[in-house]
Motif scaffolding. Structure first.
Motif, short mmCIF file in Angstrom:
data_model
loop_
_atom_site.label_atom_id
_atom_site.label_comp_id
_atom_site.label_asym_id
_atom_site.label_seq_id
_atom_site.Cartn_x
_atom_site.Cartn_y
_atom_site.Cartn_z
N HIS A 1 47.95 38.35 5.68
CA HIS A 1 49.09 37.30 6.07
C HIS A 1 49.50 37.00 4.69
N LYS A 2 50.74 36.71 4.11
CA LYS A 2 51.06 37.43 2.98
C LYS A 2 50.26 35.59 2.47
N GLU A 3 49.92 34.14 3.40
CA GLU A 3 49.53 33.54 2.79
C GLU A 3 48.70 33.48 1.60
N LEU A 4 47.60 34.57 1.90
CA LEU A 4 46.14 34.85 1.56
C LEU A 4 46.20 35.49 0.43
N ASN A 5 47.48 36.35 -0.03
CA ASN A 5 47.89 36.42 -1.40
C ASN A 5 47.12 38.02 -1.81
N ALA A 6 46.49 38.14 -0.40
CA ALA A 6 45.59 39.90 -0.71
C ALA A 6 46.73 40.47 -1.62
N GLY A 7 46.03 41.67 -2.53
CA GLY A 7 47.08 42.73 -2.89
C GLY A 7 46.11 43.97 -2.76
N SER A 8 44.77 44.15 -2.84
CA SER A 8 44.15 45.22 -1.86
C SER A 8 43.37 44.73 -0.97
N VAL A 9 42.04 45.20 -0.10
CA VAL A 9 40.79 45.14 1.13
C VAL A 9 40.22 44.06 0.49
N LYS A 10 39.52 44.53 -1.25
CA LYS A 10 38.94 44.34 -1.92
C LYS A 10 38.74 42.46 -1.72
N ASP A 11 40.66 41.78 -2.00
CA ASP A 11 40.33 40.29 -1.79
C ASP A 11 40.20 39.77 -0.40
N LEU A 12 40.24 40.58 0.32
CA LEU A 12 39.56 40.29 1.97
C LEU A 12 37.88 39.54 2.38
N ASP A 13 37.50 39.64 0.94
CA ASP A 13 35.36 39.17 0.59
C ASP A 13 35.08 38.12 1.46
N GLY A 14 34.66 38.44 2.29
CA GLY A 14 34.61 37.07 3.45
C GLY A 14 34.89 36.30 4.02
N GLY A 15 36.19 37.17 4.75
CA GLY A 15 37.04 37.36 5.87
C GLY A 15 36.92 38.03 7.14
N THR A 16 37.53 38.32 7.77
CA THR A 16 37.86 39.41 8.67
C THR A 16 39.28 40.46 8.87
N ILE A 17 38.52 41.37 9.65
CA ILE A 17 39.69 42.38 10.28
C ILE A 17 39.46 42.47 11.62
#
Length: 345
Positions: free
Chosen positions: A137-153
């Protein structure tokens, strides 16, 4: 374009079982067989694989795989009017090739060792590199997977993709929770319902799912790559000349791109070739046809109708398509990709 297609049922009714290995080489010169028949039989899939083989609302086939089927037909006959696109299932592609119902399989087919060594199949050089990636989701402002730390896939359970994600998370020591579903469609639906931060799948599939979402612009495909699969054309073993022909049909699109030749400027380039390579590529200097049993203008005809490698990509899955999939490693090396065309001498 008047490309013909048979129904799946008609083909499957006549598809033979896998034939003995000795029969592959006995098939002989495929090019001569195709020329004598007056048609190229190439698979077109089942019409619902977005970006690769699909049918529009006017009943016309299009996609990357369709374009390469057309390109081979144009190289041989000078036109795609003699290309017969035959819809078949995934399971029937190799039996149909081995039985002689197909001359060529271009159906998002991964080049694997077992297929190459056990099925009597020979592969072309890759025409597409399929990457397993992440959509967020763009609203997360993630540029790579490392920016998903603490999130879900989200992903489908019991699949190779699930295993790849688990290994990737562990290897990079990320604090990301993997949420598995029984079916891929369920995982996709959960992601779009905001139950997960990311959804992992084959890149082109992600792009197609994004394009069909109510809000495509709210989703981004990250550059991280979990795995890469080379997609290649499949042919019967025992006819190296046919493999050479298909390889060079794929190659000329990359050579054209490297030399700035497009379907729009090709006549200008042919009238005033800027190099010996361009002159040979476009048939101004003889030689490119005789080696393959074709006319010297075959590459000109292919590029004029189909375009170069960039045009094929952009039209079907890239910036000029509904899917907007970044070209990434499918670009030539000068543009940050990995493809290097062979030398036309």
């Amino acid at each position: 374009m008047n490309v013909k297609a048979l129904t799946t049922a008609a083909l499957l009714a006549g598809t033979a079982a896998i034939v003995p290995m000795a029969a592959y080489a006995a098939a002989g010169d495929t090019l001569k067989t195709v020329q004598a028949r007056g048609e190229l039989n190439c698979t077109s899939g089942d019409g619902n694989f977005q970006g690769f083989f699909e049918i529009d609302d006017k009943g016309k086939w299009h996609g990357i795989d369709i374009d390469y089927c057309r390109a081979v037909g144009i190289a041989i006959f000078g036109s795609d009017e003699k290309v017969k696109l035959i819809p078949i299932s995934w399971a029937q592609r190799f039996p149909s090739l081995q039985s002689g119902d197909l001359d060529l399989v271009i159906k998002a087919t991964g080049w694997t060792m077992s297929r190459d060594t056990e099925l009597g199949v020979q592969f072309s050089t890759p025409y597409f590199l399929g990457a397993t990636q992440f959509m967020v989701h763009k609203e997360l402002n993630a540029g790579s997977v490392k920016d998903l730390d603490g999130g879900t896939i989200c992903t489908a359970g019991g699949t190779s993709t699930e295993r790849l994600i688990a290994d990737y998370i562990k290897a990079n020591d990320y604090d990301i929770k993997l949420v598995s579903f029984e079916k891929n469609t369920e995982a996709s639906a959960a992601y779009f319902a905001n139950r997960c931060d990311s959804f992992a799948e084959w890149g082109p599939v992600l792009a197609a799912r994004r394009a069909s979402a109510p809000n495509p612009d709210e989703h981004a495909i990250l550059p991280d790559v979990l795995a890469m699969e080379p997609e290649a054309a499949a042919m019967r073993q025992g006819d190296d000349a046919w493999v050479d022909l298909v390889n060079w049909v794929i190659a000329v699109g990359r050579i054209a791109e490297e030399n700035g030749i497009t379907s729009k400027n090709i006549d200008e380039q042919k009238a005033n070739p800027k190099s010996a390579t361009v002159a040979k590529l476009l048939g101004v200097t003889p030689g490119i046809g005789n080696r393959l049993g074709l006319s010297d203008d075959w590459a000109y005809n292919v590029i004029k109708v189909i375009g170069n490698a960039e045009e094929i990509y952009d039209r079907n899955v890239g910036k000029d398509s509904p899917y907007k999939l970044e070209r990434g490693m499918n670009a030539p090396w000068q543009k940050g990709g990995v493809f290097v065309p062979p030398i036309l001498d």
